[in-house]
Design a protein around this motif. Structure first.
Motif, PDB file in Angstrom:
ATOM      1  N   ILE A  41       0.869  -1.172   0.000  1.00 36.59           N
ATOM      2  CA  ILE A  41       0.000   0.000   0.000  1.00 36.59           C
ATOM      3  C   ILE A  41       0.908   1.225   0.000  1.00 36.59           C
ATOM      4  O   ILE A  41       1.895   1.289   0.750  1.00 36.59           O
ATOM      5  N   GLY A  42       0.562   2.201  -0.831  1.00 27.46           N
ATOM      6  CA  GLY A  42       1.317   3.443  -0.891  1.00 27.46           C
ATOM      7  C   GLY A  42       0.388   4.623  -1.058  1.00 27.46           C
ATOM      8  O   GLY A  42      -0.836   4.467  -1.128  1.00 27.46           O
ATOM      9  N   VAL A  43       0.972   5.798  -1.133  1.00 35.66           N
ATOM     10  CA  VAL A  43       0.149   6.974  -1.409  1.00 35.66           C
ATOM     11  C   VAL A  43      -0.413   6.832  -2.819  1.00 35.66           C
ATOM     12  O   VAL A  43       0.144   6.110  -3.654  1.00 35.66           O
ATOM     13  N   SER A  44      -1.514   7.488  -3.080  1.00 29.92           N
ATOM     14  CA  SER A  44      -2.129   7.408  -4.399  1.00 29.92           C
ATOM     15  C   SER A  44      -1.206   8.004  -5.458  1.00 29.92           C
ATOM     16  O   SER A  44      -0.290   8.787  -5.142  1.00 29.92           O
ATOM     17  N   GLY A  45      -1.454   7.652  -6.707  1.00 29.29           N
ATOM     18  CA  GLY A  45      -0.672   8.214  -7.801  1.00 29.29           C
ATOM     19  C   GLY A  45      -0.761   9.731  -7.835  1.00 29.29           C
ATOM     20  O   GLY A  45       0.229  10.422  -8.092  1.00 29.29           O
ATOM     21  N   ALA A  46      -1.958  10.259  -7.554  1.00 30.95           N
ATOM     22  CA  ALA A  46      -2.142  11.710  -7.547  1.00 30.95           C
ATOM     23  C   ALA A  46      -1.324  12.357  -6.427  1.00 30.95           C
ATOM     24  O   ALA A  46      -0.673  13.388  -6.634  1.00 30.95           O
ATOM     25  N   ARG A  47      -1.330  11.758  -5.249  1.00 34.47           N
ATOM     26  CA  ARG A  47      -0.553  12.308  -4.120  1.00 34.47           C
ATOM     27  C   ARG A  47       0.939  12.176  -4.401  1.00 34.47           C
ATOM     28  O   ARG A  47       1.724  13.071  -4.084  1.00 34.47           O
ATOM     29  N   HIS A  48       1.347  11.066  -4.988  1.00 36.60           N
ATOM     30  CA  HIS A  48       2.746  10.857  -5.357  1.00 36.60           C
ATOM     31  C   HIS A  48       3.206  11.984  -6.282  1.00 36.60           C
ATOM     32  O   HIS A  48       4.283  12.564  -6.084  1.00 36.60           O
ATOM     33  N   ALA A  53       6.149  16.993  -7.214  1.00 34.57           N
ATOM     34  CA  ALA A  53       6.172  18.366  -7.718  1.00 34.57           C
ATOM     35  C   ALA A  53       6.587  19.358  -6.636  1.00 34.57           C
ATOM     36  O   ALA A  53       7.242  20.363  -6.925  1.00 34.57           O
ATOM     37  N   ALA A  54       6.231  19.062  -5.391  1.00 39.95           N
ATOM     38  CA  ALA A  54       6.574  19.947  -4.274  1.00 39.95           C
ATOM     39  C   ALA A  54       7.974  19.678  -3.730  1.00 39.95           C
ATOM     40  O   ALA A  54       8.423  20.368  -2.813  1.00 39.95           O
ATOM     41  N   GLY A  55       8.647  18.672  -4.261  1.00 41.87           N
ATOM     42  CA  GLY A  55       9.977  18.325  -3.778  1.00 41.87           C
ATOM     43  C   GLY A  55       9.955  17.657  -2.413  1.00 41.87           C
ATOM     44  O   GLY A  55      10.978  17.612  -1.722  1.00 41.87           O
ATOM     45  N   ALA A  56       8.811  17.147  -2.011  1.00 39.04           N
ATOM     46  CA  ALA A  56       8.663  16.499  -0.706  1.00 39.04           C
ATOM     47  C   ALA A  56       8.998  15.016  -0.810  1.00 39.04           C
ATOM     48  O   ALA A  56       8.943  14.421  -1.884  1.00 39.04           O
ATOM     49  N   SER A  57       9.336  14.418   0.308  1.00 49.71           N
ATOM     50  CA  SER A  57       9.640  12.985   0.311  1.00 49.71           C
ATOM     51  C   SER A  57       8.355  12.175   0.179  1.00 49.71           C
ATOM     52  O   SER A  57       7.291  12.589   0.627  1.00 49.71           O
ATOM     53  N   ILE A  58       8.495  11.028  -0.441  1.00 47.15           N
ATOM     54  CA  ILE A  58       7.360  10.136  -0.671  1.00 47.15           C
ATOM     55  C   ILE A  58       7.482   8.964   0.294  1.00 47.15           C
ATOM     56  O   ILE A  58       8.528   8.300   0.335  1.00 47.15           O
ATOM     57  N   PRO A  59       6.433   8.721   1.093  1.00 48.55           N
ATOM     58  CA  PRO A  59       6.501   7.597   2.033  1.00 48.55           C
ATOM     59  C   PRO A  59       6.733   6.277   1.300  1.00 48.55           C
ATOM     60  O   PRO A  59       6.197   6.048   0.208  1.00 48.55           O
ATOM     61  N   ALA A  60       7.521   5.416   1.907  1.00 48.59           N
ATOM     62  CA  ALA A  60       7.800   4.097   1.333  1.00 48.59           C
ATOM     63  C   ALA A  60       6.537   3.251   1.331  1.00 48.59           C
ATOM     64  O   ALA A  60       5.655   3.410   2.187  1.00 48.59           O
ATOM     65  N   LEU A  61       6.436   2.358   0.358  1.00 47.96           N
ATOM     66  CA  LEU A  61       5.327   1.408   0.322  1.00 47.96           C
ATOM     67  C   LEU A  61       5.342   0.562   1.592  1.00 47.96           C
ATOM     68  O   LEU A  61       6.410   0.236   2.106  1.00 47.96           O
TER      69      LEU A  61
END
Length: 171
Positions: A41-48, A53-61
């Protein structure tokens, strides 16, 4: 409706698995609890995309165990998984369960992505980039973290073979 036909190779490039008329699928052993599988489970494609785009880190799956449940109209995920991804609810839905009888209760809804890799590295994964899931307490009582519901299964073929203790999911 969720679309389950986005496929990525090992370099995260999209491709069509229908070359040579092969339909992606995997077969796994049934567990005593039924058709359990590993998923992420991960963040949605839209949130990713927004985080990128914001240069923020993406939580790991988050790796989970999920039960394939033809009785569940929607996919449900334990709140502990959703919390670990730092997600906030995107809405509230009413749900009926066998334990609540005719009295529906409300539950939070979250937008996520789900990857089901199959049983072997050679299996083509089932990838759902954007799907609304319902938060449901599953881990403590059931021992797994998600129910794969008919919202995903509507785009798949599920074969449950009790005589061989196997199930096959084709997509």
């Amino acid at each position: 409706m969720s679309k389950c036909s986005i496929f990525l190779d090992s370099s995260n490039r999209r491709f069509s698995p229908y070359q040579n008329n092969n339909v992606p699928h995997f077969t796994l052993q049934l567990s005593p609890q039924g058709p359990l599988l590993m998923a992420y489970i991960g963040v949605s494609g839209a949130r990713h995309a927004a985080l990128t785009a914001a240069g923020a880190s993406i939580p790991a799956l988050v790796q989970i165990q999920a039960l394939v449940d033809t009785g569940a109209s929607c996919t449900c995920v334990d709140p502990s998984v959703l919390t670990s991804l730092g997600l906030s609810p995107t809405g509230v839905v009413t749900v009926n369960t066998p334990s609540t009888g005719a009295q529906p209760h409300t539950a939070s809804q979250y937008d996520v992505s789900i990857v089901i890799p199959g049983g072997l590295p050679s299996h083509i994964p089932l990838v759902v980039e954007n799907i609304a899931v319902v938060a449901a307490q599953l881990q403590a009582a059931q021992g797994f973290q998600a129910l794969i519901g008919r919202d995903i299964l509507a785009n798949c073929l599920l074969t449950y073979n009790g005589q061989t203790d196997q199930f096959t999911l084709a997509f």
